[in-house]
Design a protein around this motif. Structure first.
Motif, PDB file in Angstrom:
ATOM      1  N   ARG A   1      -4.256  -0.040  -4.569  1.00  0.00           N
ATOM      2  CA  ARG A   1      -3.902   0.650  -3.334  1.00  0.00           C
ATOM      3  C   ARG A   1      -5.096   1.393  -2.718  1.00  0.00           C
ATOM      4  N   GLY A   2      -5.823   2.164  -3.506  1.00  0.00           N
ATOM      5  CA  GLY A   2      -6.960   2.925  -2.987  1.00  0.00           C
ATOM      6  C   GLY A   2      -8.079   2.032  -2.496  1.00  0.00           C
ATOM      7  N   TYR A   3      -8.333   0.944  -3.207  1.00  0.00           N
ATOM      8  CA  TYR A   3      -9.402   0.015  -2.834  1.00  0.00           C
ATOM      9  C   TYR A   3      -9.138  -0.598  -1.460  1.00  0.00           C
ATOM     10  N   LEU A  54       0.813  -1.217   0.000  1.00  0.00           N
ATOM     11  CA  LEU A  54       0.000   0.000   0.000  1.00  0.00           C
ATOM     12  C   LEU A  54       0.848   1.269   0.000  1.00  0.00           C
ATOM     13  N   SER A  55       2.108   1.149   0.372  1.00  0.00           N
ATOM     14  CA  SER A  55       2.991   2.322   0.368  1.00  0.00           C
ATOM     15  C   SER A  55       3.606   2.592  -0.993  1.00  0.00           C
ATOM     16  N   VAL A  99      -9.544   1.899   1.448  1.00  0.00           N
ATOM     17  CA  VAL A  99     -10.941   2.125   1.816  1.00  0.00           C
ATOM     18  C   VAL A  99     -11.448   0.980   2.696  1.00  0.00           C
ATOM     19  N   LEU A 100     -11.148  -0.257   2.306  1.00  0.00           N
ATOM     20  CA  LEU A 100     -11.560  -1.409   3.113  1.00  0.00           C
ATOM     21  C   LEU A 100     -10.948  -1.345   4.508  1.00  0.00           C
ATOM     22  N   LEU A 101      -9.696  -0.941   4.574  1.00  0.00           N
ATOM     23  CA  LEU A 101      -9.021  -0.851   5.872  1.00  0.00           C
ATOM     24  C   LEU A 101      -9.642   0.227   6.739  1.00  0.00           C
ATOM     25  N   ALA A 102      -9.971   1.359   6.126  1.00  0.00           N
ATOM     26  CA  ALA A 102     -10.569   2.452   6.894  1.00  0.00           C
ATOM     27  C   ALA A 102     -11.960   2.083   7.411  1.00  0.00           C
ATOM     28  N   VAL A 103     -12.717   1.314   6.635  1.00  0.00           N
ATOM     29  CA  VAL A 103     -14.066   0.924   7.055  1.00  0.00           C
ATOM     30  C   VAL A 103     -14.013   0.108   8.344  1.00  0.00           C
ATOM     31  N   THR A 104     -13.008  -0.757   8.467  1.00  0.00           N
ATOM     32  CA  THR A 104     -12.914  -1.599   9.670  1.00  0.00           C
ATOM     33  C   THR A 104     -12.628  -0.788  10.931  1.00  0.00           C
ATOM     34  N   MET A 105     -12.148   0.436  10.768  1.00  0.00           N
ATOM     35  CA  MET A 105     -11.869   1.275  11.938  1.00  0.00           C
ATOM     36  C   MET A 105     -13.145   1.890  12.504  1.00  0.00           C
TER      37      MET A 105
END
Length: 290
Positions: free
Chosen positions: A105-107, A97-98, A110-116
């Protein structure tokens, strides 16, 4: 040159930090003093700061207890295995992702942010663990906590801001694969962020008890923190059953609570000095991107 106002502000800050430091140290000193003082003084609650009398009998009772050692072993296993898995999954997830040339990367961000912000809840988690065959196994503790979204984002930012593109491009020209670049080039210069991941993960696994209460009905698999909870909250008589006299049992029951607290926190406290030189740099660089 410092002005008078600067010195006043620095003095006020130093006094505040001193007071905060004392308020942080005092609970540890109090618990330690209670654990080594005379049991009679502990029961009478005459100890406020320094030990009164001296006795290590509560530690002797604690170290002779097989259930305590079993919980200690389980906690160490969960901490070491869970931290190793956490580092591996977090690094291998955050590094792609870096890289700016990673197409998804963007997809994934977004999935990672949703889990937060959203989670399935306790009942769906329990059903998932049960359906996967992890219920009442050690893996029910380490696999669901294999990665934290927060540390993954922090690690991604660290890689993106601290690993120059020219370094990875030079490795590619030399014939190194993407996996080789990660483990031969990136990881050796990423000890600060790895130490941050390790410390966060180790502290989390060491202090975790709720997951064990939910997923581990077998007492032989439960960590030390569950045993500590039974002693502190449920007043488990397991530690002092060798005393026939009820008064003696009650006397040592109070001191044993403080002794087991000291035994449970010493290892994780001792790990801080070894990671401190990396921790501040990794946390700052990984949290801020200019």
């Amino acid at each position: 040159m410092k002005t008078k106002n600067d010195r006043i502000v620095e003095g006020v800050i130093a006094c505040l930090l001193f007071v905060i430091g004392l308020s942080t140290i005092y609970p540890f000193l109090y618990v330690f003093s209670m654990s080594i003082s005379s049991p009679e003084e502990v029961v009478a609650m005459r100890i406020w700061l320094w030990p009164r009398g001296f006795s290590l009998e509560s530690y002797g009772l604690l170290f002779e207890n097989a259930n305590m050692w079993r919980g200690y072993y389980n906690t160490i296993w969960y901490t070491l295995v869970g931290t190793a898995i956490n580092i591996f999954v977090t690094v291998t997830f955050a590094y792609p992702l870096s890289r700016r040339d990673f197409f998804a990367r963007g997809y994934f961000m977004v999935l990672l942010a949703v889990t937060m912000f959203f989670s399935g809840g306790l009942i769906p988690d329990f059903l998932l663990i049960q359906k996967l065959g992890l219920y009442d196994t050690r893996w029910a503790i380490v696999l669901p906590a294999a990665m934290s979204a927060w540390t993954a984002i922090m690690t991604r930012v660290y890689f993106q801001s601290s690993i120059p593109d020219g370094l990875t491009e030079a490795a590619k020209i030399d014939g190194c694969s993407d996996i080789g670049i990660l483990y031969r080039v990136v990881m050796p210069i990423s000890l600060p962020i790895v130490s941050v991941i390790a410390l966060y993960s180790a502290v989390g696994f060491w202090n975790s008890y709720f997951s064990a209460l939910i997923y581990l009905p077998n007492a032989k698999l439960q960590p030390l923190q569950v045993y500590l909870m039974k002693v502190l909250i449920q007043n488990s008589p397991d530690l002092n059953t060798q005393f026939d006299d009820a008064m003696t049992r009650d006397m040592f029951a109070t001191q044993l609570k403080y002794s087991i607290i000291i035994v449970s926190i010493v290892p994780i406290i001792c790990s801080y000095p070894f990671l401190q030189k990396y921790f501040v740099k990794g946390a700052v660089v990984g949290a801020i991107k200019e």
